[in-house]
Write an enzyme that holds these catalytic residues in place. Structure first.
Site, PDB file in Angstrom:
ATOM      1  N   TYR A   1       4.252   2.536 -17.777  1.00 34.97           N
ATOM      2  CA  TYR A   1       5.693   2.925 -17.158  1.00 34.97           C
ATOM      3  C   TYR A   1       6.323   1.435 -16.943  1.00 34.97           C
ATOM      4  CZ  TYR A   1       4.407   7.583 -17.595  1.00 34.97           C
ATOM      5  OH  TYR A   1       4.234   8.722 -18.039  1.00 34.97           O
TER       6      TYR A   1
ATOM      7  N   GLU B   1      12.232   5.260  -8.889  1.00 38.04           N
ATOM      8  CA  GLU B   1      12.074   6.173  -9.985  1.00 38.04           C
ATOM      9  C   GLU B   1      11.304   7.368  -9.862  1.00 38.04           C
ATOM     10  OE1 GLU B   1      11.393   2.325 -13.202  1.00 38.04           O
ATOM     11  OE2 GLU B   1       9.769   3.933 -13.051  1.00 38.04           O
TER      12      GLU B   1
ATOM     13  N   TYR C   1      13.776  -8.418  -3.488  1.00 40.47           N
ATOM     14  CA  TYR C   1      14.103  -8.544  -2.262  1.00 40.47           C
ATOM     15  C   TYR C   1      15.215  -9.683  -2.036  1.00 40.47           C
ATOM     16  CZ  TYR C   1      11.055  -4.751  -1.079  1.00 40.47           C
ATOM     17  OH  TYR C   1      10.366  -3.542  -1.047  1.00 40.47           O
TER      18      TYR C   1
ATOM     19  N   HIS D   1       0.976  -1.137   0.043  1.00 40.09           N
ATOM     20  CA  HIS D   1      -0.052  -0.056   0.073  1.00 40.09           C
ATOM     21  C   HIS D   1       0.960   1.234  -0.212  1.00 40.09           C
ATOM     22  CE1 HIS D   1      -3.888  -2.162   0.367  1.00 40.09           C
ATOM     23  NE2 HIS D   1      -3.058  -2.743   1.411  1.00 40.09           N
TER      24      HIS D   1
END
Length: 356
Positions: free
Chosen positions: A231, A221, A242, A129
């Site tokens: 994008y 970005e 990760y 979120h």
């Protein structure tokens, strides 16, 4: 030379802020509740009326903004993680919603609070979120939606996941949105292929809409947003996941828009703003980006000031990195000073001003 002062502390994980016309400041706390800086001091009482929120990773109660005609209608908008009864076999089910309420005259409560838009971005796993709001000059409002570990959803145009949305101020869909009558697309979508946009601002010279995008291990970005643009996430990325694996084997692809700025390793981008005030004339039109941490290392949050030359090349300067704080938002105040929120359990509102 700058001076950094604490305006207020004791704010629980602050996420977003809005400056009222009288100089008071509303601050959203991630776990729920809006606080107010009243006459320069933190009011001990919470502004009541916000709905119950679900805290999930970086999300909870998130951004808070004023309607452009707040002086007349006193409308306050906010985004939050909305909980629902999970489907069978799941323990979690939530999405991001945009709520609206009217701030009372005493500035102590939001009244007539209601959800005016609920994103079609439901997920059964917490996390992902992060949502900003920004009103456009035409009165519409941009809302960034959450991402999910289900990477296929980012390019799914029948989902609000990993999209930038554009809405009217009542939550309805503007008729000039790029996909309004296009089969296979949700009409609220403005652009697609974003991971987690946590900062939105207009360029003061070009009028372009810019947005920061929170990557995993690298690949953060800042993008110049184009109507209907793709994008690339997760088809193209400069970052690693990760676990250290590459998100994508290619950083660009025809038809997918490249970032204006990217970071490797990650700085965990958050709020951003262009400076236009008079307090720091040498910083006018510079971009400021909040950072939660660098390369996943605790205590490495900061603010980055970015200067562009005529060819678009960048010079970056790190500010406030000696505070060892997570920076969640950075905004210019009506007084031309720069205000920074540190997202800690004992969070603070800081102000940057010229040093005498």
């Amino acid at each position: 030379r700058i001076k950094v002062s604490v305006v207020a502390r004791g704010i629980q994980n602050p996420w977003g802020m809005a400056f009222l016309p009288n100089g008071n400041i509303l601050i959203a706390q991630k776990a729920g509740g809006i606080r107010i800086i009243r006459n320069g001091r933190l009011d001990p009482n919470v502004v009541t009326g916000t709905p119950e929120v679900r805290v999930a990773s970086g999300g909870g109660l998130m951004d808070v903004v004023l309607h452009p005609e707040f002086a007349e209608n006193r409308l306050v908008y906010f985004t939050y993680v909305k909980n629902a009864e999970p489907p069978e076999g799941a323990e979690y089910y939530a999405t991001t919603a945009m709520g609206r309420g009217r701030l009372n005259a005493a500035e102590s409560a939001l009244e007539n609070v209601q959800d005016i838009f609920v994103a079609d971005a439901w997920g059964t796993a917490p996390g992902g979120h992060g949502s900003r709001l920004r009103f456009a000059p035409d009165g519409t409002v941009f809302m960034s939606s959450p991402f999910r570990r289900d990477l296929d959803s980012a390019q799914n145009t029948l989902s609000d996941i990993s999209k930038l949305l554009r809405l009217n101020d009542d939550g309805s869909i503007p008729r000039d949105n790029p996909f309004i009558d296009r089969e296979g697309y949700l009409p609220e979508i403005w652009s697609i292929g974003h991971r987690a946009q946590e900062g939105i601002a207009y360029h003061p010279v070009t009028g372009e809409l810019w947005a920061s995008e929170h990557g995993p291990l690298g690949g953060d970005e800042v993008n110049i947003i184009q109507k209907g643009g793709n994008y690339g996430w997760p088809v193209v990325s400069y970052g690693r996941d990760y676990d250290g694996s590459r998100v994508s084997t290619q950083p660009w692809k025809e038809g997918m828009i490249q970032p204006e700025i990217f970071w490797v390793p990650s700085i965990a981008t958050s709020g951003l703003m262009f400076y236009t005030g008079d307090a720091f004339p040498q910083w006018q039109n510079n971009l400021f980006v909040g950072a939660l941490m660098t390369a996943r290392l605790p205590g490495t949050g900061h603010v980055e000031r970015i200067v562009f030359n005529a060819q678009g090349e960048q010079v970056r300067e790190r500010l406030l990195d000696d505070l060892n704080q997570r920076v969640r938002d950075v905004q210019q105040g009506p007084d031309g000073l720069i205000y920074v929120l540190t997202e800690e359990a004992d969070g603070a509102l800081l102000v940057i001003e010229p040093s005498e």
